[in-house]
Design an enzyme around this catalytic site. Sequence first.
Site, PDB file in Angstrom:
ATOM      1  N   GLU A 128       0.857  -1.194   0.000  1.00 50.71           N
ATOM      2  CA  GLU A 128       0.000   0.000   0.000  1.00 50.71           C
ATOM      3  C   GLU A 128       0.891   1.242   0.000  1.00 50.71           C
ATOM      4  O   GLU A 128       2.101   1.138   0.230  1.00 50.71           O
ATOM      5  CB  GLU A 128      -0.895  -0.014   1.246  1.00 50.71           C
ATOM      6  CG  GLU A 128      -1.793  -1.243   1.262  1.00 50.71           C
ATOM      7  CD  GLU A 128      -2.843  -1.208   2.362  1.00 50.71           C
ATOM      8  OE1 GLU A 128      -2.873  -0.231   3.144  1.00 50.71           O
ATOM      9  OE2 GLU A 128      -3.637  -2.168   2.397  1.00 50.71           O
ATOM     10  N   GLY A 132       5.130  -1.392   2.744  1.00 52.60           N
ATOM     11  CA  GLY A 132       5.701  -2.389   1.839  1.00 52.60           C
ATOM     12  C   GLY A 132       6.361  -3.485   2.667  1.00 52.60           C
ATOM     13  O   GLY A 132       5.725  -4.478   3.019  1.00 52.60           O
ATOM     14  N   GLN A 341      28.989  -1.425 -18.424  1.00 55.64           N
ATOM     15  CA  GLN A 341      30.405  -1.012 -18.418  1.00 55.64           C
ATOM     16  C   GLN A 341      31.168  -1.635 -19.591  1.00 55.64           C
ATOM     17  O   GLN A 341      31.938  -0.957 -20.269  1.00 55.64           O
ATOM     18  CB  GLN A 341      31.032  -1.463 -17.088  1.00 55.64           C
ATOM     19  CG  GLN A 341      32.314  -0.760 -16.739  1.00 55.64           C
ATOM     20  CD  GLN A 341      32.091   0.708 -16.395  1.00 55.64           C
ATOM     21  OE1 GLN A 341      30.991   1.119 -16.053  1.00 55.64           O
ATOM     22  NE2 GLN A 341      33.122   1.503 -16.542  1.00 55.64           N
ATOM     23  N   GLY A 344      30.668   0.236 -22.675  1.00 53.67           N
ATOM     24  CA  GLY A 344      31.110   1.636 -22.723  1.00 53.67           C
ATOM     25  C   GLY A 344      29.928   2.559 -22.993  1.00 53.67           C
ATOM     26  O   GLY A 344      28.818   2.317 -22.514  1.00 53.67           O
ATOM     27  N   GLU A 368       9.191  -8.391  -3.405  1.00 53.86           N
ATOM     28  CA  GLU A 368       9.202  -9.737  -2.796  1.00 53.86           C
ATOM     29  C   GLU A 368      10.298  -9.860  -1.728  1.00 53.86           C
ATOM     30  O   GLU A 368      11.000 -10.860  -1.640  1.00 53.86           O
ATOM     31  CB  GLU A 368       9.318 -10.820  -3.870  1.00 53.86           C
ATOM     32  CG  GLU A 368       8.171 -10.703  -4.871  1.00 53.86           C
ATOM     33  CD  GLU A 368       7.641 -12.012  -5.360  1.00 53.86           C
ATOM     34  OE1 GLU A 368       7.843 -13.031  -4.698  1.00 53.86           O
ATOM     35  OE2 GLU A 368       6.996 -11.990  -6.423  1.00 53.86           O
TER      36      GLU A 368
END
Length: 399
Positions: A128, A132, A341, A344, A368
């Site tokens: 809600e 959480g 990474q 690039g 979850e």
Amino acid sequence: MLGFDLSEEQQLLTSSVREWAAREVAPRIRELDRAHQFDASLLPKMASLGLLGVCVPPAYGGAGLDYVSLGLASEELEYVDTSLRVILSVHVGLNSLTLLAWGTEEQKQRYLVPQAQGHKIATYGLTEPSAGSDARGIQTVAIRRGDRYVLTGEKMWISLADVADHFLVFAWSDQEKKRQRDPSGISAFIVERAFKGFSSGTLTQKWGILAGNTGFFKMDEVEVPVENLVGREGEGFKIAMFALDQGRLTVAAGASGLVRACRDASVAYARERRTFGVEIGQHQLVKEMIAHMESDYQAARLLWLRAAWLKNVGRRNTREVSHAKWFATVASERAAGDAVQVHGANGYSDEYPVGRYYRNCKGAVIYEGTREIHTLMQADYLLGYRTDKPSRCELPAVE
Ligand SMILES: Cc1cc2nc3c(=O)[nH]c(=O)nc-3n(C[C@H](O)[C@H](O)[C@H](O)COP(=O)(O)OP(=O)(O)OC[C@H]3O[C@@H](n4cnc5c(N)ncnc54)[C@H](O)[C@@H]3O)c2cc1C
């Protein structure tokens, strides 16, 4: 005997999901993601592959496969896009398997059968606006009036909120226990979209899983027949946690698929891009990133396979599935960051899929059970602060 070979049935499922997703979803996923578009036409196709009832017994309209198969399907779907795996997580993992274990025969016939056949889509509404991780903080109430409960409240950050027909909803049925934050005052209900007073909407500011639908729903004095109470009154919190044991398997397996996608994209790019006169795969620091992706993938896969095996044989797996979910999602964040990474500046553009992986992976580190909640759970098991009590209803073992 320990065996790692997949059965013929499991291999067939893996190859059919892989081929379908590569053929019908992969070529369009970048455009769907860019357009923030959930493609509802994928649902009947997933149903025809048996995915929407993959490990639901045939007696209830499902394909009758095992829980390893649920994981395999999740892994293959998320290899292409997280939004596909989320459908399995909420529809099968969180909702349908909960009805299988906790539902009455009438609820199974009325709700589980059409869900497993893919005629109806289902989701799970716990979170809600103000609660959480702290699920006891929910504010939704269910007031008993004769042969009905009247539900009022708002659920937020709900996957498929604007798509689903059936909602597994958690609400306080005991208002005194609500004041005391005693979770034995929470109950679980099946709510239909068609019930009067129900409305839903889509969250449009989300920045990941953009080809998925995430939203909210409101219940304004929605009348729910007592027959739609799941389990007994006051068992809602236990049912919510039970559901997460199944959802987390799909999230763990899905995140493993995302790590594999990062690995494969990085390997392909490292063989193609050249710097300083050689393929970038020749640079040791690039090799290191790719090697870590492989290590994370293999470890994540073993952890979710163990959890799925425990489900197959009917053993409690809350601890193991938490570990699998925690490890795989954190690994997927690491892998996605490194995949960008390796690419690039090209990784910083959505011309390549790794930017989408990077945006998508973060959700699973949050839902979850956040990374922090799983860290605490694992420590608490070790320290003896947490043990799992037997549950009144269990997921049926695979025969
Ligand atoms: C894409 C997406 C889809 C979702 N789908 C669904 C769905 O279908 N159904 C549903 O019910 N919910 C769904 N959720 C909601 C999700 O389950 C919650 O966001 C999650 O439980 C975390 O709750 P929160 O966002 O309120 O964060 P909070 O609980 O407010 O946490 C904020 C931060 O504080 C940390 N924290 C909180 N408590 C503790 C503690 N005790 N110790 C240490 N750290 C702590 C958390 O780890 C986090 O870092 C979805 C979320 C997302 C992002």
